[in-house]
Motif scaffolding. Structure first.
Motif, PDB file in Angstrom:
ATOM      1  N   PRO A 145       0.850  -1.202   0.000  1.00  0.00           N
ATOM      2  CA  PRO A 145       0.000   0.000   0.000  1.00  0.00           C
ATOM      3  C   PRO A 145       0.885   1.250   0.000  1.00  0.00           C
ATOM      4  CG  PRO A 145      -0.623  -1.527   1.756  1.00  0.00           C
ATOM      5  CD  PRO A 145       0.696  -1.982   1.235  1.00  0.00           C
ATOM      6  N   LEU A 146       0.456   2.268  -0.692  1.00  0.00           N
ATOM      7  CA  LEU A 146       1.239   3.505  -0.764  1.00  0.00           C
ATOM      8  C   LEU A 146       1.489   4.086   0.622  1.00  0.00           C
ATOM      9  CD1 LEU A 146       2.544   5.838  -2.347  1.00  0.00           C
ATOM     10  CD2 LEU A 146       0.261   6.873  -2.541  1.00  0.00           C
ATOM     11  N   TRP A 147       0.534   3.938   1.536  1.00  0.00           N
ATOM     12  CA  TRP A 147       0.683   4.551   2.863  1.00  0.00           C
ATOM     13  C   TRP A 147       1.871   3.969   3.621  1.00  0.00           C
ATOM     14  CZ3 TRP A 147       0.344   1.132   6.859  1.00  0.00           C
ATOM     15  CH2 TRP A 147      -0.442  -0.005   6.705  1.00  0.00           C
ATOM     16  N   LYS A 148       2.245   2.713   3.332  1.00  0.00           N
ATOM     17  CA  LYS A 148       3.417   2.128   3.995  1.00  0.00           C
ATOM     18  C   LYS A 148       4.697   2.825   3.567  1.00  0.00           C
ATOM     19  CE  LYS A 148       1.938  -2.520   5.240  1.00  0.00           C
ATOM     20  NZ  LYS A 148       2.280  -3.963   5.181  1.00  0.00           N
ATOM     21  N   ILE A 149       4.772   3.212   2.316  1.00  0.00           N
ATOM     22  CA  ILE A 149       5.949   3.935   1.817  1.00  0.00           C
ATOM     23  C   ILE A 149       6.025   5.312   2.458  1.00  0.00           C
ATOM     24  CG2 ILE A 149       7.088   4.846  -0.254  1.00  0.00           C
ATOM     25  CD1 ILE A 149       5.611   2.701  -1.865  1.00  0.00           C
ATOM     26  N   ILE A 150       4.880   5.970   2.553  1.00  0.00           N
ATOM     27  CA  ILE A 150       4.836   7.302   3.155  1.00  0.00           C
ATOM     28  C   ILE A 150       5.217   7.239   4.630  1.00  0.00           C
ATOM     29  CG2 ILE A 150       3.403   9.318   3.652  1.00  0.00           C
ATOM     30  CD1 ILE A 150       3.952   8.848   0.671  1.00  0.00           C
ATOM     31  N   LEU A 151       4.696   6.237   5.340  1.00  0.00           N
ATOM     32  CA  LEU A 151       4.999   6.124   6.768  1.00  0.00           C
ATOM     33  C   LEU A 151       6.471   5.821   7.016  1.00  0.00           C
ATOM     34  CD1 LEU A 151       1.909   4.292   8.327  1.00  0.00           C
ATOM     35  CD2 LEU A 151       2.438   6.726   8.252  1.00  0.00           C
ATOM     36  N   LEU A 152       7.105   5.114   6.089  1.00  0.00           N
ATOM     37  CA  LEU A 152       8.549   4.878   6.232  1.00  0.00           C
ATOM     38  C   LEU A 152       9.296   6.207   6.202  1.00  0.00           C
ATOM     39  CD1 LEU A 152      10.924   2.842   6.349  1.00  0.00           C
ATOM     40  CD2 LEU A 152      11.017   3.000   3.856  1.00  0.00           C
ATOM     41  N   ASN A 153       8.867   7.119   5.331  1.00  0.00           N
ATOM     42  CA  ASN A 153       9.487   8.446   5.247  1.00  0.00           C
ATOM     43  C   ASN A 153       9.179   9.305   6.469  1.00  0.00           C
ATOM     44  OD1 ASN A 153      10.716   8.032   2.739  1.00  0.00           O
ATOM     45  ND2 ASN A 153       8.857   8.613   1.639  1.00  0.00           N
ATOM     46  N   SER A 154       8.136   8.943   7.195  1.00  0.00           N
ATOM     47  CA  SER A 154       7.801   9.690   8.415  1.00  0.00           C
ATOM     48  C   SER A 154       8.172   8.875   9.655  1.00  0.00           C
ATOM     49  CB  SER A 154       6.325  10.078   8.431  1.00  0.00           C
ATOM     50  OG  SER A 154       5.505   8.946   8.276  1.00  0.00           O
ATOM     51  N   TYR A 155       9.229   8.052   9.500  1.00  0.00           N
ATOM     52  CA  TYR A 155       9.905   7.377  10.615  1.00  0.00           C
ATOM     53  C   TYR A 155       9.061   6.331  11.328  1.00  0.00           C
ATOM     54  CZ  TYR A 155      12.366  11.618   9.492  1.00  0.00           C
ATOM     55  OH  TYR A 155      12.968  12.627   8.792  1.00  0.00           O
ATOM     56  N   ALA A 156       8.287   5.578  10.547  1.00  0.00           N
ATOM     57  CA  ALA A 156       7.554   4.454  11.123  1.00  0.00           C
ATOM     58  C   ALA A 156       8.552   3.439  11.672  1.00  0.00           C
ATOM     59  CB  ALA A 156       6.670   3.805  10.060  1.00  0.00           C
ATOM     60  N   GLY A 157       8.292   2.969  12.852  1.00  0.00           N
ATOM     61  CA  GLY A 157       9.186   1.989  13.466  1.00  0.00           C
ATOM     62  C   GLY A 157      10.262   2.598  14.342  1.00  0.00           C
ATOM     63  N   VAL A 158      10.448   3.917  14.231  1.00  0.00           N
ATOM     64  CA  VAL A 158      11.435   4.600  15.067  1.00  0.00           C
ATOM     65  C   VAL A 158      10.765   5.030  16.367  1.00  0.00           C
ATOM     66  CG1 VAL A 158      12.964   6.589  15.295  1.00  0.00           C
ATOM     67  CG2 VAL A 158      12.755   5.415  13.091  1.00  0.00           C
ATOM     68  N   GLU A 159      11.313   4.574  17.488  1.00  0.00           N
ATOM     69  CA  GLU A 159      10.775   4.973  18.783  1.00  0.00           C
ATOM     70  C   GLU A 159      11.842   5.710  19.573  1.00  0.00           C
ATOM     71  OE1 GLU A 159       8.655   2.021  20.871  1.00  0.00           O
ATOM     72  OE2 GLU A 159       7.290   1.611  19.211  1.00  0.00           O
ATOM     73  N   TYR A 160      11.574   5.928  20.846  1.00  0.00           N
ATOM     74  CA  TYR A 160      12.412   6.800  21.668  1.00  0.00           C
ATOM     75  C   TYR A 160      13.580   6.071  22.315  1.00  0.00           C
ATOM     76  CZ  TYR A 160       8.130   5.080  23.766  1.00  0.00           C
ATOM     77  OH  TYR A 160       7.035   4.319  24.066  1.00  0.00           O
ATOM     78  N   TYR A 161      14.027   4.979  21.714  1.00  0.00           N
ATOM     79  CA  TYR A 161      15.138   4.220  22.274  1.00  0.00           C
ATOM     80  C   TYR A 161      16.421   4.465  21.472  1.00  0.00           C
ATOM     81  CZ  TYR A 161      11.250   1.871  24.554  1.00  0.00           C
ATOM     82  OH  TYR A 161      10.118   1.617  25.284  1.00  0.00           O
ATOM     83  N   PRO A 162      17.562   4.545  22.142  1.00  0.00           N
ATOM     84  CA  PRO A 162      18.836   4.837  21.461  1.00  0.00           C
ATOM     85  C   PRO A 162      19.154   3.889  20.314  1.00  0.00           C
ATOM     86  CG  PRO A 162      19.098   5.040  23.833  1.00  0.00           C
ATOM     87  CD  PRO A 162      17.733   4.473  23.611  1.00  0.00           C
TER      88      PRO A 162
END
Length: 267
Positions: A29-46
């Motif tokens: 889905p296109l939204w998965k590509i967009i979310l990757l660019n908006s740091y999907a999967g990145v959380e507040y851990y080093p």
């Protein structure tokens, strides 16, 4: 020439930042590509810093491209330049519009480059929620690019190019550090009201869609991973207010400051 360079850099960065995990999927889905660019999967851990850094390079290169877009006119030849542009405020507002236009083009081209590369290996589907998320992505990230680029140029006019770039990037690095420091205070994935507040007013984390929610149900189901009240519209307003403040400051600065001498720039 600047526009061509902008498009070329966007193409290169878009291709370099393609998520390789998409290539093994039968349908993306296109939204998965967009979310990757908006740091999907990145959380507040080093441990997420390398992934964030890799994705953020796409925005960083735009900042490098336009770091002197306004400031360059205040160097030694600016007396002649402004003799042909007597109304500095009007000129400045036109330059602001050009930077924003270039930011939108940059993001769109980078996304298109990723879509083209991924479509060579798998099928990409587009639905209404993908379009909505894409529009939010373009608006929020372009406003961020405009704010940072304006800040660099304005500080550069007041002090110098080196001071302008380093000081603004230092603020960004501080914001990023605060975000990844928060992980030390999150227990069992529960975010306290203080942590949520620090996330909402962080200069960088407003780019992270995975910490947002939306009143649009289909969009909310995709992005609202952390189940906090952080609407996407808040981030638009947040960056818009910053941009307006910088534009007002910029109008004052370009009216007051004359050309930068070689002594000042080198000192």
């Amino acid at each position: 020439m600047k526009m061509l360079r902008n498009v070329l850099v966007a193409l290169i960065m878009g291709i370099l930042c393609v998520g390789t995990g998409f290539f093994d999927l039968k349908n993306v889905p296109l939204w998965k590509i967009i979310l990757l660019n908006s740091y999907a999967g990145v959380e507040y851990y080093p441990q997420d810093i390398p992934e964030f850094t890799f994705q953020y390079m796409q925005l960083f290169f735009f900042q490098i491209l336009f770091a002197t877009y306004i400031y360059r006119h205040f160097q030694s030849a600016s007396i002649y330049f402004f003799s042909r542009n007597a109304n500095r405020k009007r000129w400045f507002l036109k330059e602001v519009a050009k930077i924003y236009f270039n930011a939108v083009i940059y993001l769109v081209v980078a996304c298109l480059a990723q879509i083209i590369v991924i479509s060579m290996f798998t099928k990409i589907t587009i639905d209404i929620k993908s379009v909505i998320i894409a529009l939010y992505y373009i608006v929020i990230h372009s406003l961020y690019l405009l704010a940072i680029t304006l800040a660099v140029n304005i500080v550069s006019v007041i002090f110098s190019g080196t001071v302008g770039f380093i000081s603004v990037q230092s603020i960004i690095l501080f914001s990023i550090s605060i975000f990844f420091w928060l992980g030390n205070y999150v227990k069992d994935g529960v975010l306290s009201s203080k942590i949520i507040l620090l996330i909402k007013y962080n200069l960088v984390t407003n780019l992270f869609f995975s910490f947002h929610n939306s009143e649009i149900e289909s969009v909310n189901k995709i992005i609202n991973i952390n189940n906090i009240d952080f609407d996407l519209n808040f981030s638009i307003l947040y960056y818009l207010v910053i941009c307006i403040g910088l534009i007002i400051m910029g109008c004052f600065v370009v009216e007051r400051y004359e050309f930068i001498t070689n002594t000042k720039e080198m000192g």
